[in-house]
Design a protein around this motif. Structure first.
Motif, PDB file in Angstrom:
ATOM      1  N   THR A 222      -2.568   4.101  12.395  1.00 20.53           N
ATOM      2  CA  THR A 222      -2.893   3.526  10.973  1.00 20.53           C
ATOM      3  C   THR A 222      -1.626   2.730  10.515  1.00 20.53           C
ATOM      4  O   THR A 222      -1.524   1.682  10.211  1.00 20.53           O
ATOM      5  CB  THR A 222      -3.357   4.368  10.027  1.00 20.53           C
TER       6      THR A 222
ATOM      7  N   GLY B 213       0.966  -1.184   0.123  1.00 18.97           N
ATOM      8  CA  GLY B 213      -0.043  -0.044  -0.120  1.00 18.97           C
ATOM      9  C   GLY B 213       1.028   1.240  -0.101  1.00 18.97           C
ATOM     10  O   GLY B 213       2.029   1.227  -0.239  1.00 18.97           O
TER      11      GLY B 213
ATOM     12  N   GLY C 196      -5.933   9.355   4.990  1.00 19.12           N
ATOM     13  CA  GLY C 196      -7.189   9.200   4.938  1.00 19.12           C
ATOM     14  C   GLY C 196      -7.770   8.997   6.440  1.00 19.12           C
ATOM     15  O   GLY C 196      -8.767   9.578   6.681  1.00 19.12           O
ATOM     16  N   PHE C 197      -7.093   8.203   7.136  1.00 17.73           N
ATOM     17  CA  PHE C 197      -7.450   7.822   8.450  1.00 17.73           C
ATOM     18  C   PHE C 197      -7.300   8.865   9.219  1.00 17.73           C
ATOM     19  O   PHE C 197      -7.782   9.410  10.313  1.00 17.73           O
ATOM     20  CB  PHE C 197      -6.776   6.567   9.160  1.00 17.73           C
TER      21      PHE C 197
ATOM     22  N   ARG D 261      -1.448   6.968   1.459  1.00 24.03           N
ATOM     23  CA  ARG D 261      -2.598   7.440   1.143  1.00 24.03           C
ATOM     24  C   ARG D 261      -3.821   6.923   2.436  1.00 24.03           C
ATOM     25  O   ARG D 261      -4.648   7.622   2.775  1.00 24.03           O
ATOM     26  CB  ARG D 261      -3.250   7.098   0.062  1.00 24.03           C
ATOM     27  N   TRP D 262      -3.479   5.494   2.900  1.00 27.13           N
ATOM     28  CA  TRP D 262      -4.461   4.883   4.029  1.00 27.13           C
ATOM     29  C   TRP D 262      -4.241   5.906   5.107  1.00 27.13           C
ATOM     30  O   TRP D 262      -4.965   6.168   6.103  1.00 27.13           O
ATOM     31  CB  TRP D 262      -3.732   3.577   4.149  1.00 27.13           C
ATOM     32  N   ASN D 263      -2.897   5.992   5.515  1.00 23.54           N
ATOM     33  CA  ASN D 263      -2.619   6.879   6.796  1.00 23.54           C
ATOM     34  C   ASN D 263      -3.129   8.192   6.754  1.00 23.54           C
ATOM     35  O   ASN D 263      -3.611   8.674   7.643  1.00 23.54           O
ATOM     36  CB  ASN D 263      -1.163   6.971   6.896  1.00 23.54           C
TER      37      ASN D 263
ATOM     38  N   ARG E  93      -0.886  -1.170   9.945  1.00 21.39           N
ATOM     39  CA  ARG E  93      -0.488  -1.607   8.574  1.00 21.39           C
ATOM     40  C   ARG E  93       0.881  -2.209   8.523  1.00 21.39           C
ATOM     41  O   ARG E  93       0.814  -3.496   7.941  1.00 21.39           O
ATOM     42  CB  ARG E  93      -0.552  -0.294   7.435  1.00 21.39           C
TER      43      ARG E  93
END
Length: 138
Positions: free
Chosen positions: A47, A3, A10-11, A6-8, A51
């Motif tokens: 996050t 990944g 986003g959260f 962006r996940w970090n 991950r």
């Protein structure tokens, strides 16, 4: 790590928005913004850690799967047989009364006869006065 960041983000943004919306109703704007920035940082780090853990778990699962493919005998270690010894006779022995218990049951009920307690009123008043004087002198 699988990944991307962006996940970090986003959260983190979701935590920022949630905290800001709940905090702005009861606090000043600057206080709400500071708390929201803290929430963003905390969610970003949480996050990232989750991950990393997930990546490690998936990587170890892939290693296990690749090693099982190399093994020719899949039945080794796939079944575990446990046998528990029969303990019913021991349980019955524990439930059976011992000879002492059988003798007590045959004799029947014997009420408890505790010793009599001496009453203070039965004492000689002069002797009681001497005892009290002796105790108060020390």
């Amino acid at each position: 790590m699988s990944g991307n960041i962006r996940w970090n983000l986003g959260f983190g943004i979701a935590g920022f928005a949630f905290t800001f919306l709940l905090s702005v109703q009861n606090n000043l704007l600057t206080t709400s913004l500071v708390r929201s920035v803290y929430a963003f940082l905390i969610w970003f780090v949480i996050t990232f850690i989750l991950r990393a853990i997930l990546f490690q778990l998936l990587a170890s699962k892939e290693v296990v799967e690749s090693s099982t493919v190399q093994d020719s005998d899949d039945s080794v270690g796939g079944q575990l047989d446990l046998v528990i010894p029969d303990e019913t006779e021991e349980l019955h022995d524990l439930l059976r009364p011992t000879p002492k218990e059988q003798k007590a049951v045959q004799e029947g009920f014997v009420p408890l006869n505790p010793p009599k307690i001496v009453k203070v009123s039965d004492q000689d008043p002069e002797q009681m006065a001497k005892v009290i004087r002796h105790l108060t002198e020390d």
